[in-house]
Every structure is written in C-alpha cells, then in structure tokens.
Design a protein around this motif. Structure first.
Motif, short mmCIF file in Angstrom:
data_model
loop_
_atom_site.label_atom_id
_atom_site.label_comp_id
_atom_site.label_asym_id
_atom_site.label_seq_id
_atom_site.Cartn_x
_atom_site.Cartn_y
_atom_site.Cartn_z
N GLU A 100 -47.65 17.92 -112.92
CA GLU A 100 -47.03 19.31 -113.19
C GLU A 100 -45.77 19.30 -112.37
O GLU A 100 -44.46 19.83 -112.65
CB GLU A 100 -47.82 20.29 -112.79
N TRP A 101 -45.92 18.88 -111.03
CA TRP A 101 -44.75 19.07 -110.25
C TRP A 101 -43.40 17.76 -110.73
O TRP A 101 -42.55 18.51 -110.67
CB TRP A 101 -44.97 18.63 -108.80
N LEU A 102 -43.78 16.66 -111.21
CA LEU A 102 -43.08 15.59 -111.60
C LEU A 102 -42.19 16.49 -113.13
O LEU A 102 -41.15 16.13 -113.00
CB LEU A 102 -43.56 14.38 -111.87
N ILE A 103 -43.11 17.08 -113.89
CA ILE A 103 -42.32 17.60 -114.91
C ILE A 103 -41.60 18.47 -114.57
O ILE A 103 -40.40 18.89 -115.44
CB ILE A 103 -43.54 18.02 -116.14
N SER A 104 -41.92 19.51 -113.71
CA SER A 104 -40.88 20.74 -113.38
C SER A 104 -39.57 20.05 -112.54
O SER A 104 -38.67 20.53 -113.01
CB SER A 104 -41.70 21.41 -112.35
N LEU A 105 -39.96 19.08 -111.80
CA LEU A 105 -38.83 18.42 -111.44
C LEU A 105 -37.56 17.93 -112.34
O LEU A 105 -36.49 17.82 -112.19
CB LEU A 105 -39.25 17.39 -110.38
N LEU A 106 -38.38 17.19 -113.49
CA LEU A 106 -37.63 16.66 -114.46
C LEU A 106 -36.78 17.75 -115.45
O LEU A 106 -35.79 17.43 -115.64
CB LEU A 106 -38.40 15.70 -115.30
#
Length: 455
Positions: free
Chosen positions: A6-12
C-alpha cells in the motif's frame, strides 16, 4: 507485507501526480515591476548600464552587505560584468553581465546565479512618459527557462515572491538614488566630461560678494583682480595659470566668490612658456583667422570646435600621484584694507568639463558636472570653480571659454584644506579697488547674470 505494498502504491501515485502536474506547469517564468522617475534619460541609462552605482540600488546587496563585488570589462556598455561572492550559502556566488544595450530603450543582463533554471536574464525597458515626455518609466523583468526540469518548474512557483520582491525593493532604492542626483541632462552638453588631477599651487586670493547683476559682479571681480595684480607687481610675481573664480555662495540676490590667481616668481616658469610668450604677438592674427574659420563653418552648418580639457583624464579611484612639496614664496601684503591673502592650495581630484559661451551659463554647467560625477559614483566636495580662459571684460562673449571643476572625494576623503601663509586682512564685500594712479579709471566689464533653470 500488505502495508508495504500500500505504501509503495501511494508513493507511486504521488510520483505520477508530481510528474503530471509538473508537465502542466510553465517551462519558463517571468516577473516584472515598474517605477517612474523625473530624471533625464541619460542619467537613468548611465546608472543602469554601469556597475558603478550597483551597490547603491540593487537589492542583491541587502542579502549580504559584506559580499565581495568585482567589476570587469568596460566601465559601461556591453561586456561590463560584475561577479559577487558571499559567505552566506543562500546568496552564494554569481555574476551579472551586460549582453545587450540600446541606449534609451533596453538593457539586458545575463545572470549566472544560484538556483534552478537556465538562460536567466534581467531586462530593463526604458520608456519616456509624463507631460512632454519628461519622465522615464523603468520596467525590470526577470526571465528564466526550466525546460524539462520538473523540480525547476515547481521552484518557479515561488519566483514572484523571491525574485519579484527583490525587484520591487531594488526599484524603490533606484528611485531614491535618482532623487539624490541633480535633474540636469548632461548628455546635451557638447564638451566631454572627465576626472582630472589638479596640481597643488601657490595662489593669491581675494573674496568678494556682489549683487547678481552683470555690472556689480564684473566690478567686484575686476577690483579684486586689481588688488591681486598690485601684490604681484610689488613681489615680482607672474601668473602660473589662468584666473580662477571659486563659488562660495550662489543665491537669488547675491553671488559670493573668490578671485584666485596661481602665482610664481617671475622667470621661474617652464622653458617652453618663453616660446609661448614670444608667440603672443602673433596670437591676435591667429585668433582672427580662427574666428573667421569658425564663422564660415557655422555658416555652412558645421559645428564649431569644442574646447578641450587641459589635463589628462584619470580614473576616479586611481592612486593619487605623489606631489613634490610646494616652494613657499616670500610674499608681502601691505595695507590694512588689502583683501588679498596668500594660500597654498593642495592637490585635488575633480570632475571637469569645458564650456564655451556667455558666463551666465556657468551655474548650469556646474550642475551638469555634479550630476555627471554623481552618476559615476563620485561624491562632490568643497566648492566648484572655473578657470577663465578669457579676460573678465570678455566673459559675456559667445566665444568665451571656461573650464569648470567640481572637486570630488577620493576613497572617501575630501581634498585637503588650503593652507593660509599670510594673515587675511579685512575683506571688502563689494571689492574696493586699490588706489588708482592719476588719470587712471576703474575698469568695467560685464559679468555673470542669472542662469536659466534646469529643463
């Protein structure tokens, strides 16, 4: 693991939004402000096209008053460059270089300064405005290109606040600086201006005050000169230079001045002056021929020759040359009411120009010299004066020649005061003439009248 994804998707998502927004932001930015002044176009253009007064108006100095400034290239015009260096990390180091100059229209500076972006330029546009186009509107515009530098495009959001505030502050300082410079357009003066070194001299001086009328000023000048000539004759002195008139006070009703004659012992002048004296008898004929030639040139629409400055030009900040001590002359001044005083005038640096025309134009020329000097960073000091290249009786002639000086400070130091070597007697305001011999009448000559006001 789910939270990491979820954190990586948000960062993306944030990164994508950053790129998308950055692509829609302008690839270049500009900000501009304007100010208006009633000073002549020549004054505005000369200040902006040179770095001489840069620290007095540009807001860059406000960020670090102790920054180092280095000027290179020509004094004015394309190629003039200023490098600055500051210990403050925010200010850093950079340069301004004048790359385009159209007098009276536009000045373009290329900037190499910290911060994102390329092709940074500061453009000054000059426009005549106001009644009869007597005012000048100065528009200062900063432009920068970011290209595909997305971070630079985001940084451009703050250009209005950062650079824009500096422009506004700098133009305010520029307007205040213009207010300190006399409102005289020296660009219309036909003769050149320069800084020169005026050598030290032994002089005889007599102070006078006269009403501002031709006859009264002429009478006072002539009478004081008679006193000086009387002292010269008794002490076997000769002129060591042209007659000098120093302005003490130029009021609406009265004119206060010193009549000054540089002197030396008879026969002690340079050897080549003997040849000049021998040729003096031929001067009237030569002058007549020259005058006829000038009249023919005027009739044909050509400009008459402009008088040249007697000394060589020097830079304002050039080292002061070492001067040999002046010889002290053995001078006796007799008479309780004799207004003459013997002085030694030390070396000085001065702004100077020449003027050809009737003496009533001299006050305006003095202001032209002062304005020219201030634009170039000089601080005037002491009193203005003129060398008279003609006799007092001819001072109202159209071809009368004068060299006009205004002393200036060098490295913040004003010229030294003259040293009085003979006690000054009681001076007569109007200048009482010395006793005339039998059958000798007091000389009369026209003199200075009111000057025209600045346009």
């Amino acid at each position: 693991m789910t939270r990491v994804i979820e954190w990586l998707i948000s960062l993306l998502i944030v990164a994508v939004l950053f790129v998308v927004i950055g692509l829609f932001l302008p690839a270049s930015r500009s900000v501009s402000h304007s100010v208006e002044t009633n000073r002549p176009m020549s004054t505005v253009d000369d200040v902006l096209a040179s770095f001489t007064r840069f620290k007095d108006w540009n807001a860059l100095i406000n960020h670090d008053p102790r920054m180092q400034l280095t000027i290179s290239g020509p004094e004015k015009g394309v190629g003039a460059k200023l490098n600055y260096a500051s210990n403050d990390r925010v200010v850093g180091a950079g340069s301004w270089e004048l790359v385009e100059a159209i007098p009276g229209e536009r000045l373009v500076y290329a900037l190499d300064v910290p911060g994102r972006g390329e092709n940074k330029k500061m453009t000054f546009t000059l426009e005549r405005t106001g009644q009869r186009n007597q005012n000048v509107k100065i528009t200062q515009r900063y432009t920068v290109d970011y290209g595909w530098d997305l971070l630079g495009r985001f940084a451009g959001l703050y250009v209005t606040d950062s650079i824009g505030d500096d422009i506004k502050r700098g133009l305010g300082k520029f307007s205040n600086l213009m207010a300190t410079i006399p409102r005289f357009d020296y660009s219309q003066h036909p003769a050149e201006f320069a800084f020169v070194d005026v050598p030290a001299a032994n002089v005889l001086s007599a102070t006078a005050t006269a009403k501002r009328s031709n006859d009264d000023i002429a009478l006072a000048m002539t009478n004081q000169l008679k006193w000086i000539e009387q002292v010269m004759e008794k002490n076997k002195l000769e002129p060591a230079g042209p007659l000098r008139i120093i302005t003490n006070e130029f009021g609406s009703d009265a004119y206060g001045f010193d009549v000054v004659m540089p002197v030396r012992k008879q026969g002690t002048g340079p050897a080549d002056e003997a040849a000049d004296a021998a040729a003096a008898d031929e001067a009237p004929a030569a002058d007549a021929v020259a005058a006829e030639g000038e009249a023919d040139a005027a009739a044909e629409g050509e400009e008459a020759p402009v008088a040249k400055i007697a000394q060589e030009a020097v830079a304002l900040g050039a080292p002061v040359p070492a001067a040999e001590p002046l010889e002290t002359l053995d001078i006796t001044i007799e008479g309780d009411k004799n207004p003459v005083v013997y002085l030694q005038v030390p070396h000085m640096r001065a702004a100077v120009t020449t003027y050809t025309g009737p003496s009533p134009g001299l006050p305006r020329v003095r202001d032209l010299v002062r304005a020219w000097a201030m634009v170039r960073g000089a601080e005037t000091a002491d009193r203005p004066f003129e060398d008279y290249r003609i006799d007092i009786k001819n001072m109202l002639a159209e071809d009368a020649e004068f060299q006009v000086y205004w002393p200036v400070k060098v490295n913040g130091e004003a010229p030294a005061e003259p040293v009085q070597l003979v006690p000054e007697p009681v001076a007569e305001e109007e200048g009482t003439p010395p006793p005339a011999t039998e059958g000798e009448a007091a000389a009369e000559a026209p003199a200075e009248a009111e000057t025209e006001s600045a346009e």
